[in-house]
Structures are given as structure tokens and as C-alpha cells.
Scaffold this motif. Structure first.
Motif, PDB file in Angstrom:
ATOM      1  N   ARG C   4       0.863  -1.182   0.000  1.00 52.88           N
ATOM      2  CA  ARG C   4       0.000   0.000   0.000  1.00 52.88           C
ATOM      3  C   ARG C   4       0.897   1.228   0.000  1.00 52.88           C
ATOM      4  O   ARG C   4       1.989   1.202   0.567  1.00 52.88           O
ATOM      5  CB  ARG C   4      -0.940   0.001   1.209  1.00 52.88           C
ATOM      6  N   PHE C   5       0.437   2.276  -0.640  1.00 46.72           N
ATOM      7  CA  PHE C   5       1.199   3.511  -0.602  1.00 46.72           C
ATOM      8  C   PHE C   5       0.285   4.686  -0.885  1.00 46.72           C
ATOM      9  O   PHE C   5      -0.754   4.542  -1.534  1.00 46.72           O
ATOM     10  CB  PHE C   5       2.394   3.485  -1.553  1.00 46.72           C
ATOM     11  N   ASP C  20       3.482  13.540   4.244  1.00 43.54           N
ATOM     12  CA  ASP C  20       4.530  12.608   3.861  1.00 43.54           C
ATOM     13  C   ASP C  20       3.970  11.467   3.032  1.00 43.54           C
ATOM     14  O   ASP C  20       2.784  11.154   3.094  1.00 43.54           O
ATOM     15  CB  ASP C  20       5.201  12.015   5.115  1.00 43.54           C
ATOM     16  N   VAL C  21       4.876  10.846   2.285  1.00 48.88           N
ATOM     17  CA  VAL C  21       4.553   9.581   1.642  1.00 48.88           C
ATOM     18  C   VAL C  21       4.467   8.508   2.718  1.00 48.88           C
ATOM     19  O   VAL C  21       5.307   8.450   3.619  1.00 48.88           O
ATOM     20  CB  VAL C  21       5.644   9.205   0.618  1.00 48.88           C
ATOM     21  N   SER C  23       3.859   4.186   3.292  1.00 51.91           N
ATOM     22  CA  SER C  23       3.834   2.928   2.544  1.00 51.91           C
ATOM     23  C   SER C  23       4.022   1.743   3.471  1.00 51.91           C
ATOM     24  O   SER C  23       4.540   1.874   4.572  1.00 51.91           O
ATOM     25  CB  SER C  23       4.938   2.907   1.480  1.00 51.91           C
ATOM     26  N   ARG C  24       3.570   0.614   2.993  1.00 50.50           N
ATOM     27  CA  ARG C  24       3.837  -0.662   3.660  1.00 50.50           C
ATOM     28  C   ARG C  24       3.962  -1.742   2.594  1.00 50.50           C
ATOM     29  O   ARG C  24       3.213  -1.773   1.620  1.00 50.50           O
ATOM     30  CB  ARG C  24       2.710  -1.051   4.611  1.00 50.50           C
ATOM     31  N   PHE C  25       4.908  -2.652   2.826  1.00 45.37           N
ATOM     32  CA  PHE C  25       5.062  -3.856   2.003  1.00 45.37           C
ATOM     33  C   PHE C  25       4.987  -5.035   2.950  1.00 45.37           C
ATOM     34  O   PHE C  25       5.717  -5.078   3.938  1.00 45.37           O
ATOM     35  CB  PHE C  25       6.416  -3.819   1.296  1.00 45.37           C
ATOM     36  N   GLN C  48       8.041  -7.645   6.337  1.00 45.12           N
ATOM     37  CA  GLN C  48       7.229  -6.437   6.256  1.00 45.12           C
ATOM     38  C   GLN C  48       8.105  -5.208   6.386  1.00 45.12           C
ATOM     39  O   GLN C  48       9.106  -5.200   7.094  1.00 45.12           O
ATOM     40  CB  GLN C  48       6.186  -6.450   7.371  1.00 45.12           C
ATOM     41  N   GLN C  49       7.703  -4.172   5.681  1.00 46.03           N
ATOM     42  CA  GLN C  49       8.416  -2.907   5.800  1.00 46.03           C
ATOM     43  C   GLN C  49       7.409  -1.765   5.769  1.00 46.03           C
ATOM     44  O   GLN C  49       6.619  -1.642   4.846  1.00 46.03           O
ATOM     45  CB  GLN C  49       9.414  -2.773   4.661  1.00 46.03           C
ATOM     46  N   ASN C  51       6.836   2.578   6.540  1.00 46.54           N
ATOM     47  CA  ASN C  51       7.527   3.778   7.000  1.00 46.54           C
ATOM     48  C   ASN C  51       6.608   4.510   7.960  1.00 46.54           C
ATOM     49  O   ASN C  51       5.862   5.405   7.632  1.00 46.54           O
ATOM     50  CB  ASN C  51       8.067   4.657   5.866  1.00 46.54           C
ATOM     51  N   ARG C  77       8.387   9.306   9.592  1.00 46.61           N
ATOM     52  CA  ARG C  77       8.765   8.460   8.470  1.00 46.61           C
ATOM     53  C   ARG C  77       9.881   7.526   8.819  1.00 46.61           C
ATOM     54  O   ARG C  77      10.413   7.554   9.897  1.00 46.61           O
ATOM     55  CB  ARG C  77       9.238   9.342   7.334  1.00 46.61           C
ATOM     56  N   GLY C  78      10.208   6.688   7.922  1.00 47.42           N
ATOM     57  CA  GLY C  78      11.524   6.220   7.729  1.00 47.42           C
ATOM     58  C   GLY C  78      11.987   4.906   8.253  1.00 47.42           C
ATOM     59  O   GLY C  78      12.957   4.420   7.766  1.00 47.42           O
ATOM     60  N   ARG C  79      11.392   4.278   9.236  1.00 46.14           N
ATOM     61  CA  ARG C  79      12.094   3.085   9.680  1.00 46.14           C
ATOM     62  C   ARG C  79      12.018   1.999   8.619  1.00 46.14           C
ATOM     63  O   ARG C  79      11.018   1.822   7.938  1.00 46.14           O
ATOM     64  CB  ARG C  79      11.562   2.594  11.017  1.00 46.14           C
ATOM     65  N   GLN C  80      13.088   1.267   8.507  1.00 46.33           N
ATOM     66  CA  GLN C  80      13.188   0.159   7.570  1.00 46.33           C
ATOM     67  C   GLN C  80      13.352  -1.133   8.359  1.00 46.33           C
ATOM     68  O   GLN C  80      14.335  -1.292   9.087  1.00 46.33           O
ATOM     69  CB  GLN C  80      14.398   0.357   6.644  1.00 46.33           C
ATOM     70  N   VAL C 295      -3.499   3.810  -2.366  1.00 46.35           N
ATOM     71  CA  VAL C 295      -3.904   2.594  -3.027  1.00 46.35           C
ATOM     72  C   VAL C 295      -3.338   1.399  -2.274  1.00 46.35           C
ATOM     73  O   VAL C 295      -2.275   1.470  -1.662  1.00 46.35           O
ATOM     74  CB  VAL C 295      -3.421   2.620  -4.502  1.00 46.35           C
TER      75      VAL C 295
END
Lengths: 299, 299, 299
Positions: C4-5, C20-21, C23-25, C48-49, C51, C77-80, C295
Motif C-alpha cells: 500500500r502507498f 509525507d509519503v 507505505s507498507r510492504f 514487512q516494511q 515507514n 517516516r523512515g524506519r526500515q 492505493v
């Protein structure tokens, strides 16, 4: 890969005992490609997670449990490894294989070094005579990858040869194994800069009727007379079929650096479909009692 | 994805030399879904592991080898990356694509920026004129993901346009490329808060008979007269087919911040089945000699 | 799994705002095997990732944005996260399931605890009444894995029961749920050493014509009168179909430890092929305004 989970009980020589959930998840990725000339190039990598440690990335010996969560109870648990381990790359053609990276290691890969796999978790691996004093494929971490790990494996009929080397203490090790009338004889030697590394090892294994039996010896440095130090390591281990779906494994091992003789017994019962029930009990070389019981499933 | 492994020799300007095993494992995951209206949504992520560094998570320039394992020998090896990198998400419809996260970056993705891929490992990438002074997809780490990386790509016939932006130094960069009679012309510009970032770049590439040739220029800040500083960067590179399965690549590059002109030559020999033999030799802009040789296999 | 982003706007009570942008994978791996007797053994693990944090491995509440990249702008934001999370293992037979490791948790898994999933990102999850004061499956990290997480789930017809326990504060929790005439009633209780953990909770949910409605309550300790402390938590939430491919969700929630009543509304629009457009607006219990839009795609 496979998953396994169950219960692990532990009682150390100092009388510290604990019962914990134990588990491992291993997803193995073997990626290969074959050239037109028939040479297979490939990589083996694992995404693995155990709870066999004190904290993330830190493993622990069975003899040294601590109070990891600060609740006053002794425990033995918890590390989370989250990514892939060091990669082993290889090129293989006929009976010849060259590997680089997170290499298998000649001592680790020598016939007779893993005569059995005790219980659900493997317990203390006191039945592995070289005592991990050489290069070995590391499922959690980097192994010899990044330290110029290189190895050559060759097999032809009943003969197999394996030479490995790395910049981990400038180790170089090799074994020669030969199978004759159903018995496999193997002899290995290693040179390294690391005090306590295995110097040489020998194993013999084969079948007596329904039993597979292995005798292994490793000279892991001269006997220092110090517990946890160096010296001879002897292992006698066997596996017996007990009914159609069950086997029992036993071992007895002793080393100059043990406080006590190590011994154990286990069972593996096949449940079908790649699943099995497993459990074992052992008394380690440092007088810790381990009992485990649980299930393993292949996927 | 692919794997590659081989040998890398290095001799720095200071006369420090080493020969090491080099390797990379890349597992690429492209996950997509398509809406009823034909818009494709997706994510690209890599699980990659190189040994191109000093320690886990720390990479190193070819010019600065150290004694990583403390054995007195200089080496260049070892970092283990274990998980997925930053994710690039995209939505694509026809010739239009919007990307967020670990974006490709307009300068990195500009035609002519990677005219060749030298040897097994790519060597010093001195033939990449923008010199990584802009956003780029990061295979090991986070890239612009988490820093509001956003980009828009558009192509129609012979025209392509790419604009990218992130909070990394408030970078915004774009290129326009046009292909005419088999030659591709590209022009790029960037605005950012980072001293030394590329200001503008131009490339032209096409074919002379059996050769693909690229000329590239980037203005990476005004010339500071300092080695490793800023200034103009020029690249001339070519690829030649030599027989049915082999090609040879050559380049020469110079930059105001180099100590010496950089140049190199390599070969790629296709072994079939997605495997190839590769090797190259180069002299970098900092007078380090690199030689590599090995195999790559796609899976 | 899914990706999703989109865009996330945030305006805190202190007047600090940022766009901010987001997202999640999520790549989900469910590995199973079935014994001959029909018992299914398995493991669930996620790569999973997100931000959604301040730095790698550190998450952040929506109320506490900081200047993560040092450019003077407030951001969030930002953590990976790069590897697999803690693993949940299970054995399942008929309506009975035993889980160990990174367990689901009875409070987390109780019907009515996730009555809706607001917008693209879920916003502040103020509509989850137990307020994460109990064990829960952790997609990023270890959860109760390594801390003796164990749970038993049982369902038979309209009845379901779930008991979970771990060494995280010696938590033990359970729920009983029963469905009667299309309405599901659930009651849960927990005992733990952690101040602020949920003591008991109750939910009821069902349909009024085109609307799904849930009322939930949790007693998260006695009311301390402190913002962010402990006390009662109430939630009323609903989902309404609006046309063939669109639904709207709304909620209102209040807790003794909120500064303000929390409320929000969202929409989900199905684009086909496993893709959807989502967005929402909410005002959290700490008076932060959140707006997201983007989306989601399943793969």
C-alpha cells in the motif's frame, strides 16, 4: 525448509532449571542455473529463526541460562534472527564441486560427524566429535563468507574427498572417506592459527543388522586438563528402527574437557506428510540435563 | 535474481594489494496487481548480500582496504546484509508510471549513465558520469524510502521523461531523452541542498556497425581542485561483439576530482542457460588497479 | 501479501503539521504440512516494511513527529525493517488450534476489537478498545516469541474460545464469543503483572440492514485521570455499503486517558484485481488530525 516447535526442559549442574517453548523456522532457498556444458552454478541461503539464545543475535550454551526478561525466573530463549545468512555459492560438474562463501567445511561435512540428531532440538551436540572447532555452514550468520571461504569436494564411486580453507584463523582442513562393504571410514586433518582447533579426526560407521552405529574420534588440541579447554573427544552413537515409523537414537560421548561423560537417547516417530513427533533426554558433558519434546514439519 | 562469485584482485596507489573471493546474491521480488481499468500497482524489493565492505552494513571504496580480520593481511570483504532493502512502489498505466519510496532516481536512470557493466563486479563505476550524486535505487539499504522519494516516468514513442524528488537534501532531478536514427540523446538537471551533487548531465549513445558507443558528461559542482571533491566528469565507453557468445567492453573516464584518468576493459562470455563467465581489468581514477574474474548465473 | 502507498497528512494538537509519503510492504509466508491423521502443522511469518517511524526499528506515535532528517521540517517516516518477524507456529485439528511463539493473543483476536480498518493506514487505532494492552501478533518484531507465548483456540458452531499466555508480564488472557441471530457477543478477561494492561473487555457486533455495527468496551485499568494513563475505553463503529464497489466506515471512541473524543470516517473503493483506493480522516484521542489517501494491492 522446515519448522519445529515444542517444549525444552533444562536443569544445570548448579541446579538452575527452566521449562520453555522452543522453536525453529528455516526457509531454505537453493537457486541454481545450468550452463550448456552441464556445469551447475548455484547458491544456498537460509532465512532462519531460532529461539535458542539470550537476546537477538546472541546465542547461549545450555549451561548458562540467565533471567532474560527480568522476571526473576531463569530462562533460555529469545533471539530473533530476521534475514538471510551468509551465502554459499558453488559450481558443480560430475563428481566435482567448488564452493565459496559460507562454506560447508571439511570437518563439519565429514561422514560420521553427525551420526544422530538427538530429540527435537539436537540437544548439546556433544556427539559431534570435532566440537565445532573448524569452519562450518552457519545458518544464522556469516560463517566463513566474507573471509575467503573456499572448498573443493570430489567424489567417485566409494571415495569422497573434501578440502576447505578460509581466513578464519587461516584454517585449512580436509578429509578422505571410503566406503567398503557398507562401512564408511573417514580421516580428516586441519591446520589453523586458532588454539583449540581440531587437529585430526577419524570416524567409522556402518550397520549391524537393524542398527546404524558410528564411532568417532577427534583430537581437539592437547589435553589442557581444563574444563572447556582442549583434548581428545570420543563418540559412540547408534540408531535403531523400532517398528515401521519409529526409530530410537542413543549416544555416549566423552572429552578431556568435559566434567562428565555425556549421553542421551531419543525417538523420532513419523506422522506422515513430512511431519514427525520427536523427543529426547540427555545429560551433557557439563552435567546439564536436557529434555525436549515436540513436532517437526517439512515444507 | 542472480548470483555471482569469483576472485577480485586489488592494488592501491599506496601499493597495498590483496586477492579475495568476491560474491553477490540477489533475490528480486516484483509483486504486482492490475486493476480492472488496467492500472498496474506493484512493489520491487530485493534480498541482497554482497561482500564488498569492511563490516556488516558498512561498505568500502576500493581505495581503502583495511585489515578486517586482524590477521595482518590487508583485505576487502565481509559485510553481510540480511534482509530486504527499501521498497519501491509504483502505479503504471500506458507510458506513465508514478513511483514512491526507494525510487530509481532520474540521474541514475538516465540513458547513458550505465553504458557498460565492467567485468564481474562493475569495478569502480568511474564510467557512471553523475558519480552517484543524486537519488538512486539502493539494493542494500533504504535509499530515498522514508524520505518522501517520489518520481514520475513518462515515455511516448522515441521520447522519455523522468522527474524524481526526495527529502534527501531536497533533491529534485529530471531528464529528457530522445532517440533519433538509432542514437539516444539525454539531458538532465538537478537542484539540491547537497554540495557536490550533480548540477546537470548530458549523454549520447548509439551504434557504429558492431560497436555500441556512449559519450557522457556530468557537471558535479564547480571544480574545487581537490581530489575526491567536485568538478566535471567525462566518460567514453563502448561494447563490441567478439564472436557469437562473447563481447568486450572498454571505457575511459576522467574527472576534475580524480588523481588519474580511469580506464578499463572486460569480457562477457555466455555459457548458456543464464550463466556467463566474466572478467575485467581497470585502473581507477584514484590509481587503484582492479582485476576480477568469475561466473554469474541468473535464476 | 499486500502493498500500500499514498499520502499521509498530520496536524498535532501543538499545531505541528506535515505531509509525507506513507507505505507498507507485507510478504506473508504460510508454511504448512499435514500428518496422515489430518493434523495440520504450520508457521506464519512476515517480511514487512513500513515507514511509520522515526528511525530503523523505532516506531512513533502520530502525536510525536520529529525532524528525522535534520532539514528543519517536522516529519514522520523512515524506519526500515528488513527481515522476518517472530514466527507463530501452530498445530490444528478440527476446531482446535494450539499456537506458540509470536501468538495472536486472545484480546487482539477477540471479535469486535478491529471493527473497522480506517483509511489507508488504519490511523491511530483508537477504535481498538483494548488499546494494545495485551499480547498481539507483531508483524515487525518478535511479539511474544521467545517469551513462551502459547495459546489455544477452539471453535464449535457459533461458539469460539481463545486462551493465550506469555512471559510478557506473565500475561494470561482469554475470550468467549457466541453468535446468536447474526449478532456476535464476546467477553474477555486478562491477568498480568503489567500496570495498565487490560483487565476485561466486552463487545457486541452485528448488522442493521446495510450497516455492520460494533460496540466495544475495555477496562484498561482504573482511571488514573492522567492523559495516556489508564481507564475505561469505549468504541462505537460502523461500516456501510455505498454502491456496489464502495463502503464507508465511521467510528467514535473515548477513553479516560484521551484528551478528546476520537472519531473518524473513511472510504474503500474496490478497483478490481485485488486493488483498491482508500482514504480517511480522523481526529485522534490526543487531538491530532490525520488524513490519508492511497492505493492498496494484494499479491
Amino acid at each position: 525448509g522446515y519448522g519445529r516447535f515444542g517444549i525444552l526442559y533444562r536443569d544445570t549442574a548448579a541446579g538452575v532449571d527452566s521449562t520453555d517453548v522452543t522453536s525453529r523456522f528455516r526457509l531454505q532457498i537453493d537457486a541454481t542455473a545450468e550452463s550448456d556444458a552441464g556445469v551447475v552454478f548455484g547458491a544456498r541461503v537460509r532465512i532462519q529463526q531460532d529461539n535458542d539464545g539470550l537476546a537477538n543475535g546472541v546465542s547461549a550454551a545450555p549451561e548458562t541460562p540467565i533471567d532474560a526478561d527480568g522476571d526473576g525466573d531463569i530462562d533460555y530463549r529469545g533471539r530473533q534472527e530476521t534475514g538471510i545468512n551468509g551465502v554459499r555459492f558453488f559450481a558443480r560438474s560430475g563428481g566435482l564441486e567448488v564452493g565459496v562463501g559460507n562454506i560447508y567445511g571439511a570437518l563439519e561435512f565429514m561422514p560420521g560427524m553427525y551420526p544422530i540428531d538427538l530429540g527435537l532440538t539436537g540437544h548439546s551436540y556433544d556427539y559431534t566429535a570435532y566440537n565445532f572447532r573448524g569452519d562450518a555452514y552457519d545458518s544464522d550468520s556469516n560463517g566463513a563468507a566474507g573471509l575467503n571461504g573456499v572448498e573443493v569436494l570430489y567424489s567417485a564411486g566409494d571415495l569422497s574427498v573434501h578440502v576447505s580453507a578460509s581466513d578464519v584463523g587461516d584454517r585449512i582442513a580436509g578429509f578422505v572417506a571410503y566406503t567398503w562393504n557398507g562401512w564408511t571410514f573417514a580421516l580428516a586433518a586441519q591446520d589453523s592459527d586458532i588454539v583449540g582447533d581440531t587437529e585430526w579426526a577419524a570416524t567409522v560407521g556402518g550397520s549391524f543388522g537393524p542398527a546404524d552405529v558410528t564411532l568417532a574420534y577427534a583430537k581437539n588440541g592437547d589435553d589442557t586438563g581444563v574444563i572447556g579447554g582442549t583434548g581428545d573427544h570420543w563418540v559412540l552413537a547408534g540408531r535403531f528402527d523400532v517398528g515401521a515409523a519409529t526409530d530410537v537414537e542413543v549416544y555416549v560421548a566423552d572429552a578431556d574437557y568435559f566434567t562428565d561423560t555425556s549421553y542421551g537417547v531419543d525417538f523420532n516417530h513419523d506422522l506422515g506428510g513430512g511431519t514427525s513427533l520427536r523427543g529426547g533426554i540427555s545429560s551433557t558433558g557439563f552435567d546439564t540435563t536436557l529434555v525436549d519434546f515436540g513436532v517437526r514439519f517439512n515444507f
